[in-house]
Design a protein around this motif. Structure first.
Motif, PDB file in Angstrom:
ATOM      1  N   ALA A 202       0.853  -1.188   0.000  1.00 35.16           N
ATOM      2  CA  ALA A 202       0.000   0.000   0.000  1.00 35.16           C
ATOM      3  C   ALA A 202       0.890   1.238   0.000  1.00 35.16           C
ATOM      4  O   ALA A 202       1.859   1.327   0.762  1.00 35.16           O
ATOM      5  CB  ALA A 202      -0.908  -0.008   1.221  1.00 35.16           C
ATOM      6  N   THR A 203       0.556   2.199  -0.869  1.00 35.61           N
ATOM      7  CA  THR A 203       1.464   3.320  -1.112  1.00 35.61           C
ATOM      8  C   THR A 203       0.701   4.639  -1.113  1.00 35.61           C
ATOM      9  O   THR A 203      -0.360   4.756  -1.722  1.00 35.61           O
ATOM     10  CB  THR A 203       2.182   3.143  -2.467  1.00 35.61           C
ATOM     11  N   HIS A 204       1.285   5.625  -0.438  1.00 32.98           N
ATOM     12  CA  HIS A 204       0.758   6.996  -0.408  1.00 32.98           C
ATOM     13  C   HIS A 204       1.568   7.814  -1.410  1.00 32.98           C
ATOM     14  O   HIS A 204       2.778   7.946  -1.285  1.00 32.98           O
ATOM     15  CB  HIS A 204       0.919   7.569   1.006  1.00 32.98           C
ATOM     16  N   PHE A 205       0.886   8.360  -2.418  1.00 37.67           N
ATOM     17  CA  PHE A 205       1.554   9.124  -3.470  1.00 37.67           C
ATOM     18  C   PHE A 205       1.406  10.631  -3.271  1.00 37.67           C
ATOM     19  O   PHE A 205       1.787  11.393  -4.149  1.00 37.67           O
ATOM     20  CB  PHE A 205       1.010   8.714  -4.834  1.00 37.67           C
ATOM     21  N   GLY A 206       0.854  11.050  -2.165  1.00 43.37           N
ATOM     22  CA  GLY A 206       0.673  12.470  -1.896  1.00 43.37           C
ATOM     23  C   GLY A 206      -0.742  12.923  -2.164  1.00 43.37           C
ATOM     24  O   GLY A 206      -1.421  13.442  -1.279  1.00 43.37           O
ATOM     25  N   ASN A 207      -1.207  12.739  -3.394  1.00 46.04           N
ATOM     26  CA  ASN A 207      -2.574  13.121  -3.752  1.00 46.04           C
ATOM     27  C   ASN A 207      -3.527  11.927  -3.817  1.00 46.04           C
ATOM     28  O   ASN A 207      -4.735  12.093  -3.986  1.00 46.04           O
ATOM     29  CB  ASN A 207      -2.608  13.868  -5.088  1.00 46.04           C
ATOM     30  N   ARG A 208      -2.970  10.721  -3.685  1.00 41.08           N
ATOM     31  CA  ARG A 208      -3.768   9.503  -3.747  1.00 41.08           C
ATOM     32  C   ARG A 208      -3.081   8.394  -2.951  1.00 41.08           C
ATOM     33  O   ARG A 208      -1.865   8.454  -2.700  1.00 41.08           O
ATOM     34  CB  ARG A 208      -3.978   9.054  -5.201  1.00 41.08           C
ATOM     35  N   VAL A 209      -3.882   7.394  -2.581  1.00 47.67           N
ATOM     36  CA  VAL A 209      -3.371   6.212  -1.872  1.00 47.67           C
ATOM     37  C   VAL A 209      -3.881   4.984  -2.604  1.00 47.67           C
ATOM     38  O   VAL A 209      -5.082   4.848  -2.861  1.00 47.67           O
ATOM     39  CB  VAL A 209      -3.846   6.192  -0.410  1.00 47.67           C
ATOM     40  N   ASP A 210      -2.979   4.082  -2.948  1.00 41.95           N
ATOM     41  CA  ASP A 210      -3.333   2.848  -3.662  1.00 41.95           C
ATOM     42  C   ASP A 210      -3.295   1.682  -2.674  1.00 41.95           C
ATOM     43  O   ASP A 210      -2.257   1.406  -2.068  1.00 41.95           O
ATOM     44  CB  ASP A 210      -2.335   2.608  -4.796  1.00 41.95           C
ATOM     45  N   LEU A 211      -4.450   0.984  -2.530  1.00 41.17           N
ATOM     46  CA  LEU A 211      -4.551  -0.127  -1.583  1.00 41.17           C
ATOM     47  C   LEU A 211      -4.669  -1.484  -2.252  1.00 41.17           C
ATOM     48  O   LEU A 211      -4.934  -2.480  -1.571  1.00 41.17           O
ATOM     49  CB  LEU A 211      -5.773   0.087  -0.664  1.00 41.17           C
ATOM     50  N   ASP A 212      -4.491  -1.565  -3.583  1.00 40.34           N
ATOM     51  CA  ASP A 212      -4.564  -2.869  -4.256  1.00 40.34           C
ATOM     52  C   ASP A 212      -3.199  -3.523  -4.193  1.00 40.34           C
ATOM     53  O   ASP A 212      -2.292  -3.166  -4.955  1.00 40.34           O
ATOM     54  CB  ASP A 212      -5.013  -2.708  -5.701  1.00 40.34           C
ATOM     55  N   THR A 213      -3.063  -4.494  -3.305  1.00 37.71           N
ATOM     56  CA  THR A 213      -1.774  -5.170  -3.138  1.00 37.71           C
ATOM     57  C   THR A 213      -1.786  -6.585  -3.709  1.00 37.71           C
ATOM     58  O   THR A 213      -1.005  -7.437  -3.304  1.00 37.71           O
ATOM     59  CB  THR A 213      -1.363  -5.178  -1.658  1.00 37.71           C
ATOM     60  N   GLY A 214      -2.671  -6.845  -4.673  1.00 35.86           N
ATOM     61  CA  GLY A 214      -2.557  -8.059  -5.472  1.00 35.86           C
ATOM     62  C   GLY A 214      -3.237  -9.286  -4.933  1.00 35.86           C
ATOM     63  O   GLY A 214      -2.807 -10.411  -5.239  1.00 35.86           O
ATOM     64  N   ALA A 215      -4.308  -9.141  -4.163  1.00 34.79           N
ATOM     65  CA  ALA A 215      -5.010 -10.323  -3.656  1.00 34.79           C
ATOM     66  C   ALA A 215      -5.476 -11.228  -4.788  1.00 34.79           C
ATOM     67  O   ALA A 215      -5.530 -12.451  -4.641  1.00 34.79           O
ATOM     68  CB  ALA A 215      -6.205  -9.901  -2.792  1.00 34.79           C
ATOM     69  N   GLY A 216      -5.796 -10.639  -5.935  1.00 38.82           N
ATOM     70  CA  GLY A 216      -6.241 -11.433  -7.072  1.00 38.82           C
ATOM     71  C   GLY A 216      -5.183 -12.349  -7.617  1.00 38.82           C
ATOM     72  O   GLY A 216      -5.493 -13.299  -8.363  1.00 38.82           O
ATOM     73  N   TYR A 217      -3.939 -12.108  -7.270  1.00 37.41           N
ATOM     74  CA  TYR A 217      -2.827 -12.937  -7.735  1.00 37.41           C
ATOM     75  C   TYR A 217      -2.192 -13.719  -6.588  1.00 37.41           C
ATOM     76  O   TYR A 217      -1.062 -14.193  -6.694  1.00 37.41           O
ATOM     77  CB  TYR A 217      -1.777 -12.060  -8.418  1.00 37.41           C
ATOM     78  N   GLY A 218      -2.919 -13.836  -5.478  1.00 31.98           N
ATOM     79  CA  GLY A 218      -2.418 -14.607  -4.344  1.00 31.98           C
ATOM     80  C   GLY A 218      -1.575 -13.825  -3.368  1.00 31.98           C
ATOM     81  O   GLY A 218      -1.019 -14.401  -2.428  1.00 31.98           O
ATOM     82  N   ASP A 219      -1.474 -12.527  -3.550  1.00 30.75           N
ATOM     83  CA  ASP A 219      -0.713 -11.684  -2.630  1.00 30.75           C
ATOM     84  C   ASP A 219      -1.636 -11.147  -1.535  1.00 30.75           C
ATOM     85  O   ASP A 219      -2.839 -11.413  -1.546  1.00 30.75           O
ATOM     86  CB  ASP A 219      -0.050 -10.545  -3.414  1.00 30.75           C
ATOM     87  N   PRO A 220      -1.129 -10.401  -0.572  1.00 31.68           N
ATOM     88  CA  PRO A 220      -1.958  -9.960   0.559  1.00 31.68           C
ATOM     89  C   PRO A 220      -3.097  -9.024   0.142  1.00 31.68           C
ATOM     90  O   PRO A 220      -3.045  -8.380  -0.898  1.00 31.68           O
ATOM     91  CB  PRO A 220      -0.955  -9.251   1.474  1.00 31.68           C
ATOM     92  N   MET A 221      -4.103  -8.959   0.995  1.00 29.02           N
ATOM     93  CA  MET A 221      -5.186  -7.987   0.867  1.00 29.02           C
ATOM     94  C   MET A 221      -4.985  -6.928   1.943  1.00 29.02           C
ATOM     95  O   MET A 221      -4.729  -7.261   3.104  1.00 29.02           O
ATOM     96  CB  MET A 221      -6.545  -8.662   1.047  1.00 29.02           C
ATOM     97  N   THR A 222      -5.096  -5.677   1.561  1.00 26.15           N
ATOM     98  CA  THR A 222      -4.820  -4.579   2.486  1.00 26.15           C
ATOM     99  C   THR A 222      -6.097  -4.034   3.103  1.00 26.15           C
ATOM    100  O   THR A 222      -7.082  -3.788   2.400  1.00 26.15           O
ATOM    101  CB  THR A 222      -4.056  -3.451   1.778  1.00 26.15           C
ATOM    102  N   ALA A 223      -6.071  -3.847   4.405  1.00 28.94           N
ATOM    103  CA  ALA A 223      -7.098  -3.095   5.124  1.00 28.94           C
ATOM    104  C   ALA A 223      -6.417  -1.879   5.732  1.00 28.94           C
ATOM    105  O   ALA A 223      -5.277  -1.958   6.208  1.00 28.94           O
ATOM    106  CB  ALA A 223      -7.744  -3.941   6.210  1.00 28.94           C
ATOM    107  N   ALA A 224      -7.113  -0.754   5.700  1.00 28.18           N
ATOM    108  CA  ALA A 224      -6.534   0.486   6.209  1.00 28.18           C
ATOM    109  C   ALA A 224      -7.577   1.240   7.021  1.00 28.18           C
ATOM    110  O   ALA A 224      -8.782   1.032   6.870  1.00 28.18           O
ATOM    111  CB  ALA A 224      -6.041   1.363   5.059  1.00 28.18           C
ATOM    112  N   VAL A 225      -7.097   2.116   7.880  1.00 26.57           N
ATOM    113  CA  VAL A 225      -7.966   3.044   8.598  1.00 26.57           C
ATOM    114  C   VAL A 225      -7.523   4.448   8.244  1.00 26.57           C
ATOM    115  O   VAL A 225      -6.314   4.732   8.147  1.00 26.57           O
ATOM    116  CB  VAL A 225      -7.932   2.807  10.130  1.00 26.57           C
ATOM    117  N   ILE A 226      -8.498   5.320   7.986  1.00 26.29           N
ATOM    118  CA  ILE A 226      -8.224   6.693   7.591  1.00 26.29           C
ATOM    119  C   ILE A 226      -8.873   7.611   8.612  1.00 26.29           C
ATOM    120  O   ILE A 226     -10.071   7.507   8.893  1.00 26.29           O
ATOM    121  CB  ILE A 226      -8.754   6.990   6.180  1.00 26.29           C
TER     122      ILE A 226
END
Length: 246
Positions: A202-226
């Motif tokens: 999960a990555t913060h780009f300054g103006n956006r945050v991307d939470l897709d860490t690849g669960a569809g490919y067997g990688d982890p699923m991200t949960a976040a609190v804002i």
């Protein structure tokens, strides 16, 4: 204002349950049972149990859980196929349909008991799917919103078209956009929290945050609190703050 968010799910029921457990632990620590949980879309495809994912979400919402589920491009493709066997998403190449093995629709249908979908005529598969997929699941997909907006945050599956007012955004962008959004560093006013484009963490780009860490490919699923504009990934041992690059 506190909200929770879960990245792309892609039929991974076990990972979704784990994400909700991490949220439950954070809720308990904050003594907060009312903050909404925003699911960022792509409930289906690639993973083994789309049916179970949709049933879990329906049951939770039906029981009064403060859950909001947004529509992703894969959810739109599943919905479109259920509505017509010849559905072709306008953002896909003409030769690439939802039953192509690369998109994961066959795994979605298999979770409903429809086998070998990529090896049969689409009309035959569609006929079988009509009896296999509950009407309530189709209605759920049809009713999914495209965005959830708070004072500080825009929650959306793929992103927004920069410079276009929110009330003039179009569905194709909200569920599919990459070019023109991912490479735009301007402020969008609110922070955009999205999935759709896989990142290693999960990555913060300054103006956006991307939470897709690849669960569809067997990688982890991200949960976040804002909280406000502060974003924390929920890990087994608690919160990890995401920091923008500047």
């Amino acid at each position: 204002m506190r909200t929770y968010a879960i990245g792309d799910i892609h039929g991974q029921l076990g990972l979704l349950r784990d994400a909700h457990e991490r949220i439950a632990a954070d809720r308990a620590a904050c003594d907060d049972e009312t903050a909404p949980v925003i699911h960022l879309g792509d409930l289906c495809d690639r993973g083994p149990d789309t049916r179970g994912v949709i049933e879990l979400l329906l049951e939770g919402i039906g029981a009064g859980a403060p859950w909001i589920v947004l529509k992703g491009n894969h959810d739109r493709m599943f919905q479109g196929f259920l509505e017509t066997p010849d559905f072709q998403d306008p953002r896909l190449r003409p030769e690439l349909g939802w039953l192509d093995p690369r998109l994961g629709g066959t795994e979605t249908l298999r979770s409903y008991g429809v086998e070998d979908a990529d090896q049969r005529a689409s009309r035959e598969v569609w006929d079988e799917a009509q009896g296999a997929v509950p009407e309530a699941h189709l209605r759920f997909l049809q009713g999914l919103p495209l965005m959830h907006v708070t004072d500080e945050i825009i929650y959306v599956h793929a992103g927004i078209r920069p410079g276009v007012p929110l009330d003039r955004q179009v569905e194709d962008d909200l569920v599919w956009i990459r070019d023109g959004f991912l490479n735009d560093n301007r402020s969008h006013g609110r922070l955009v929290v999205h999935g759709h484009t896989v990142v290693e963490r999960a990555t913060h780009f300054g103006n956006r945050v991307d939470l897709d860490t690849g669960a569809g490919y067997g990688d982890p699923m991200t949960a976040a609190v804002i909280e406000g504009r502060d974003v924390y990934v929920l890990e087994e041992d608690g919160r990890r703050k995401l920091r923008p690059p500047y």
